[in-house]
Design an enzyme around this catalytic site. Structure first.
Site, PDB file in Angstrom:
ATOM      1  N   LYS A 188      -8.009   6.420 -19.431  1.00 56.73           N
ATOM      2  CA  LYS A 188      -8.242   7.012 -20.752  1.00 56.73           C
ATOM      3  C   LYS A 188      -6.956   7.005 -21.582  1.00 56.73           C
ATOM      4  CE  LYS A 188     -12.417   7.676 -19.114  1.00 56.73           C
ATOM      5  NZ  LYS A 188     -12.347   7.850 -17.693  1.00 56.73           N
ATOM      6  N   ASP A 198      -7.577  18.723 -14.115  1.00 53.27           N
ATOM      7  CA  ASP A 198      -7.822  17.400 -14.694  1.00 53.27           C
ATOM      8  C   ASP A 198      -7.363  17.469 -16.148  1.00 53.27           C
ATOM      9  OD1 ASP A 198      -8.906  15.167 -15.973  1.00 53.27           O
ATOM     10  OD2 ASP A 198     -10.696  15.135 -14.704  1.00 53.27           O
ATOM     11  N   TYR A 219     -16.524  16.281 -15.597  1.00 59.68           N
ATOM     12  CA  TYR A 219     -17.063  14.924 -15.680  1.00 59.68           C
ATOM     13  C   TYR A 219     -18.169  14.756 -14.635  1.00 59.68           C
ATOM     14  CZ  TYR A 219     -17.144   9.915 -14.685  1.00 59.68           C
ATOM     15  OH  TYR A 219     -17.545   8.629 -14.430  1.00 59.68           O
ATOM     16  N   ARG A 232       0.859  -1.198   0.000  1.00 56.05           N
ATOM     17  CA  ARG A 232       0.000   0.000   0.000  1.00 56.05           C
ATOM     18  C   ARG A 232       0.890   1.241   0.000  1.00 56.05           C
ATOM     19  NH1 ARG A 232      -1.739   1.555   4.620  1.00 56.05           N
ATOM     20  NH2 ARG A 232      -2.451  -0.472   5.349  1.00 56.05           N
TER      21      ARG A 232
HETATM   22  C1  LIG Z   1     -12.292  13.955 -17.457  1.00 59.59           C
HETATM   23  C2  LIG Z   1     -12.481  12.819 -16.497  1.00 59.59           C
HETATM   24  N1  LIG Z   1     -11.937  12.892 -15.273  1.00 59.59           N
HETATM   25  C3  LIG Z   1     -12.071  11.884 -14.379  1.00 59.59           C
HETATM   26  C4  LIG Z   1     -12.788  10.738 -14.692  1.00 59.59           C
HETATM   27  C5  LIG Z   1     -12.931   9.636 -13.668  1.00 59.59           C
HETATM   28  O1  LIG Z   1     -12.016   8.633 -13.919  1.00 59.59           O
HETATM   29  P1  LIG Z   1     -12.252   7.067 -13.590  1.00 59.59           P
HETATM   30  O2  LIG Z   1     -13.398   6.620 -14.426  1.00 59.59           O
HETATM   31  O3  LIG Z   1     -10.949   6.432 -13.952  1.00 59.59           O
HETATM   32  O4  LIG Z   1     -12.562   6.961 -12.129  1.00 59.59           O
HETATM   33  C6  LIG Z   1     -13.356  10.611 -15.958  1.00 59.59           C
HETATM   34  C7  LIG Z   1     -14.106   9.393 -16.309  1.00 59.59           C
HETATM   35  O5  LIG Z   1     -14.744   9.325 -17.339  1.00 59.59           O
HETATM   36  C8  LIG Z   1     -13.200  11.676 -16.882  1.00 59.59           C
HETATM   37  O6  LIG Z   1     -13.733  11.631 -18.110  1.00 59.59           O
END
Ligand SMILES: Cc1ncc(COP(=O)(O)O)c(C=O)c1O
Length: 418
Positions: free
Chosen positions: A205, A180, A108, A56
């Site tokens: 992604k 992000d 998101y 961890r």
């Molecule tokens: C721009 C963005 N940030 C964060 C996330 C969240 O990521 P995760 O699905 O890996 O938890 C997503 C998920 O689609 C996303 O599109």
């Protein structure tokens, strides 16, 4: 705390993508970082070990991935998590009850859900603003504001935030800027270089790129923030498992190659879509008609493969979604394969309808994640899916087949780099 190897920072992006954070394995010289599937490490005596005690806290496979992404973002410290949401949730543990956060209104759906349904009840407060206008960020800041959180480009409206301008506003008020960077990837945008304090990704992604794992990663340059994130990483424990880290590390080795092709395909598909539905209905940051095209050229070095498209009604959106054959109807984005989705009913279903409507996220908006297949096949797929679309008028055949390799038209698609 995982720190980049300083000597990696001088290399070019492609060299970093392939090598940064990794050294030949000492036992046999394996070129590929081994998959350390272990929960614990044998100690020579109490407090005497090889730097690893329990997975961890640290795991060599995870560390290699963390160093790799931290280098690509031109940061110093990286932390890999079990998902993008787990990553953001851990970042938010930097704050305390009573703290205020300014968040971009278009993020998101899961980000909004985390804030609205969980963290708000633990004493954090949030203001959602249109961060396309930095002044609105400044106006929303209070004495309690500790962070500004933006997604740029945003999911799914492809809105941009001026990272340098908002970093200055946040810092002036003693707040952090958290970005992000999932849609752009560090190949096209490096927020830390523009003044952000923490950059994070859903590694699910583009970073992994092969739709075979779920993960997140956070990177900072600041040693103090790095120490705090290291503590939270281990104490809260939402860490990436070694196999996911290993898959993602294999993914980043081709990030530069994949992003170039996502970008080339995105440009050509955006051009074709403009011919079908008009530039006002195609949200692609590489179109000079995009209201923030100049900013995209300033703070990014390419535009990528994400396109959203306003079709005007759920009925027309469904018509296309049900007919595609090469594009797959699915959540997620950023993989080698092309995906298509309906954000209002999928990725952003957790955002209340009135909030979606207020920001312009309609029931007729579809989102394309253009993969790296032959662009002629992608265009042909869209051509047959749009055939007979109600209200399409006579904006008919486009001769989509055989356009592979065709140059994007200069009057509809912007230049490759700023
Ligand atoms: C721009 C963005 N940030 C964060 C996330 C969240 O990521 P995760 O699905 O890996 O938890 C997503 C998920 O689609 C996303 O599109």
């Amino acid at each position: 705390m995982t720190r980049v190897f300083d000597e990696d920072l001088a290399a070019g992006f492609g060299t970093q993508a392939i090598h940064a954070g990794q050294r030949p394995e000492p036992l046999a010289g394996a070129i590929m970082t081994p998959l350390y599937l272990t929960s614990t490490y044998v100690q020579e005596g109490v407090g005497r070990n090889k730097g690893y005690e329990y997975s961890r806290g640290t795991n060599p496979t995870r560390e290699a991935f963390e160093r790799n992404v931290a280098t690509l973002e031109n940061g110093r410290h990286g932390f890999a998590f079990a998902s993008g949401m787990g990553c953001l949730d851990s970042i938010m543990k930097l704050f305390r009850a009573g703290d205020h956060v300014v968040c971009a209104e278009n993020v998101y759906g899961g980000t909004f859900r985390l804030f609205d349904k969980i963290l708000q009840h633990m004493g954090l407060s949030f203001s959602y603003v249109d961060t396309r206008d930095p002044q609105r960020v400044a106006d929303a800041m209070t004495a309690a504001t500790r962070a500004v959180i933006v997604e740029t480009p945003s999911n799914p409206l492809m809105r941009l935030t001026d990272i340098a301008a908002v970093a200055e506003i946040a810092h002036h008020r003693g707040a952090l800027l958290i970005v992000d960077n999932t849609f752009a990837s560090p190949y096209f945008q490096r927020p830390l270089e523009l003044g952000a304090d923490i950059v994070y990704h859903s590694t699910t992604k583009y970073l992994n790129g092969h739709s075979d794992m779920v993960g997140g990663v956070a990177v900072t340059r600041d040693d103090g923030l790095g120490e705090q994130l290291k503590f939270i990483h281990n104490a809260a424990g939402a860490v990436a498992g070694p196999f996911d880290a290993w898959l993602a590390l294999r993914g980043t080795k081709t990030l530069h190659l994949r992003m170039r092709q996502h970008d080339a395909n995105g440009r050509e598909i955006a051009r074709w879509l403009v011919e079908q539905v008009g530039p006002e209905n195609v949200y692609y940051i590489g179109l000079p008609t995009h209201p923030q095209y100049d900013l995209a050229c300033r703070q990014m070095s390419g535009f990528g493969g994400m396109i959203s498209l306003e079709l005007g009604s759920r009925e027309r959106a469904d018509y296309v979604l049900e007919r595609v054959r090469v594009f797959s109807l699915a959540e997620s984005l950023g993989g080698v394969e092309s995906l298509i989705s309906l954000p209002a009913a999928m990725t952003h279903a957790s955002v209340p309808p009135e909030r979606r409507a207020a920001m312009g996220l309609s029931e007729g908006l579809i989102r394309l994640s253009c993969g790296v297949e032959d662009v002629g096949d992608l265009l042909a797929d869209l051509e047959q899916a749009f055939e007979g679309l109600p209200g399409r008028g006579n904006k008919g055949s486009t001769g989509a087949r055989g356009t592979t390799g065709a140059k994007p038209s200069r009057d509809t698609i912007g230049s490759a780099a700023p």
